[in-house]
Design an enzyme around this catalytic site. Structure first.
Site, PDB file in Angstrom:
ATOM      1  N   ASN A  63      25.527  17.712  67.955  1.00 54.12           N
ATOM      2  CA  ASN A  63      26.623  18.224  68.130  1.00 54.12           C
ATOM      3  C   ASN A  63      25.612  19.717  68.100  1.00 54.12           C
ATOM      4  O   ASN A  63      25.352  20.040  67.002  1.00 54.12           O
ATOM      5  CB  ASN A  63      28.317  18.117  67.930  1.00 54.12           C
ATOM      6  N   GLU A  79      27.068  23.559  68.497  1.00 55.49           N
ATOM      7  CA  GLU A  79      28.376  23.848  68.788  1.00 55.49           C
ATOM      8  C   GLU A  79      27.720  25.518  69.323  1.00 55.49           C
ATOM      9  O   GLU A  79      26.901  26.104  69.340  1.00 55.49           O
ATOM     10  CB  GLU A  79      28.948  24.499  67.453  1.00 55.49           C
ATOM     11  N   CYS A 117      29.052  17.749  72.792  1.00 53.51           N
ATOM     12  CA  CYS A 117      28.523  16.880  71.616  1.00 53.51           C
ATOM     13  C   CYS A 117      27.320  16.276  70.723  1.00 53.51           C
ATOM     14  O   CYS A 117      26.497  16.528  72.365  1.00 53.51           O
ATOM     15  CB  CYS A 117      29.841  15.952  71.848  1.00 53.51           C
ATOM     16  N   GLU A 131      26.551  12.837  71.336  1.00 55.70           N
ATOM     17  CA  GLU A 131      26.780  11.543  72.067  1.00 55.70           C
ATOM     18  C   GLU A 131      26.301  12.180  74.151  1.00 55.70           C
ATOM     19  O   GLU A 131      24.577  12.267  74.271  1.00 55.70           O
ATOM     20  CB  GLU A 131      28.094  11.411  73.005  1.00 55.70           C
ATOM     21  N   CYS A 149      34.369  11.393  72.041  1.00 57.16           N
ATOM     22  CA  CYS A 149      35.822  11.587  73.179  1.00 57.16           C
ATOM     23  C   CYS A 149      35.651  11.586  74.466  1.00 57.16           C
ATOM     24  O   CYS A 149      34.423  10.653  75.005  1.00 57.16           O
ATOM     25  CB  CYS A 149      35.481  13.037  72.781  1.00 57.16           C
ATOM     26  N   CYS A 176      32.681  11.975  76.677  1.00 56.15           N
ATOM     27  CA  CYS A 176      31.338  11.590  75.995  1.00 56.15           C
ATOM     28  C   CYS A 176      31.501   9.977  77.451  1.00 56.15           C
ATOM     29  O   CYS A 176      30.548  10.041  77.430  1.00 56.15           O
ATOM     30  CB  CYS A 176      31.415  11.911  74.754  1.00 56.15           C
TER      31      CYS A 176
HETATM   32  N1  THU Z   1      31.959  15.725  68.568  1.00 48.27           N
HETATM   33  C1  THU Z   1      30.873  15.135  68.851  1.00 48.27           C
HETATM   34  O1  THU Z   1      29.692  15.850  68.626  1.00 48.27           O
HETATM   35  N2  THU Z   1      31.508  14.125  69.566  1.00 48.27           N
HETATM   36  C2  THU Z   1      32.265  13.653  69.106  1.00 48.27           C
HETATM   37  O2  THU Z   1      32.506  11.964  69.901  1.00 48.27           O
HETATM   38  C3  THU Z   1      33.305  14.015  68.860  1.00 48.27           C
HETATM   39  C4  THU Z   1      33.054  15.073  68.957  1.00 48.27           C
HETATM   40  C5  THU Z   1      32.401  17.452  68.151  1.00 48.27           C
HETATM   41  C6  THU Z   1      32.399  18.382  68.934  1.00 48.27           C
HETATM   42  C7  THU Z   1      32.326  19.339  67.299  1.00 48.27           C
HETATM   43  O3  THU Z   1      31.178  20.168  66.977  1.00 48.27           O
HETATM   44  C8  THU Z   1      32.941  18.278  66.096  1.00 48.27           C
HETATM   45  O4  THU Z   1      32.141  17.442  66.447  1.00 48.27           O
HETATM   46  C9  THU Z   1      34.348  18.763  66.137  1.00 48.27           C
HETATM   47  O5  THU Z   1      35.449  18.207  67.035  1.00 48.27           O
END
Ligand code: THU
Length: 134
Positions: free
Chosen positions: A40, A42, A51, A53, A85, A88
């Site tokens: 991920n 941010e 994300c 994925e 999520c 994704c």
């Molecule tokens: N996140 C992912 O990378 N993948 C997921 O399937 C769920 C959420 C990340 C996004 C954000 O940086 C952190 O997790 C919290 O939501």
């Protein structure tokens, strides 16, 4: 899937997650056997966060891969497994068949083994994707 999950665990080390402090690593297995990792990434404009994925999908597609047969997701900052999520799931369904295997797990021993089809059923735009590929 064990090896793919280890790749996802290693990928989580590169997560850029200063806002959530929630690291995620993903590993995608392409049909030719190559593996693409993602984490991920941010952003201070929260909606721009990518994300793990989707970052793995971008890695693979950028190297010419279009079909992935398995995905692993590691979330070391949660004890329990955390699944992909909704956004994704939609994006993964573009490049994985419904029977594509998915494993996810946190820092505990529990692992969830499922498929994209189970995570993203009733894919209403699947016919459109098939038309694009032909
Ligand atoms: N996140 C992912 O990378 N993948 C997921 O399937 C769920 C959420 C990340 C996004 C954000 O940086 C952190 O997790 C919290 O939501």
């Amino acid at each position: 899937m064990d090896a793919l999950f280890e790749e996802a665990q290693q990928a989580a080390a590169y997560a850029y997650a200063p806002y959530s402090q929630f690291r995620v690593g993903a590993a995608l297995l392409a049909e030719d056997g190559s593996i693409y990792r993602g984490c991920n990434v941010e952003n201070r404009s929260f909606g721009l966060t990518l994300c793990a994925e989707r970052s793995a999908v971008v890695q693979g597609v950028s190297r010419g891969r279009r079909t992935f047969i398995a995905l692993a997701v590691a979330t070391p900052d949660s004890v329990s497994p955390v699944g992909p999520c909704g956004a994704c799931r939609q994006v993964l369904s573009e490049f994985m068949a419904p029977q594509g295997r998915v494993r996810f797990g946190g820092s505990g021993d529990e692992r969830v083994d499922t498929t994209i089809g189970q995570l993203y059923p009733y894919d209403s735009l699947h016919d459109l994707a098939d038309r694009e590929k032909s």
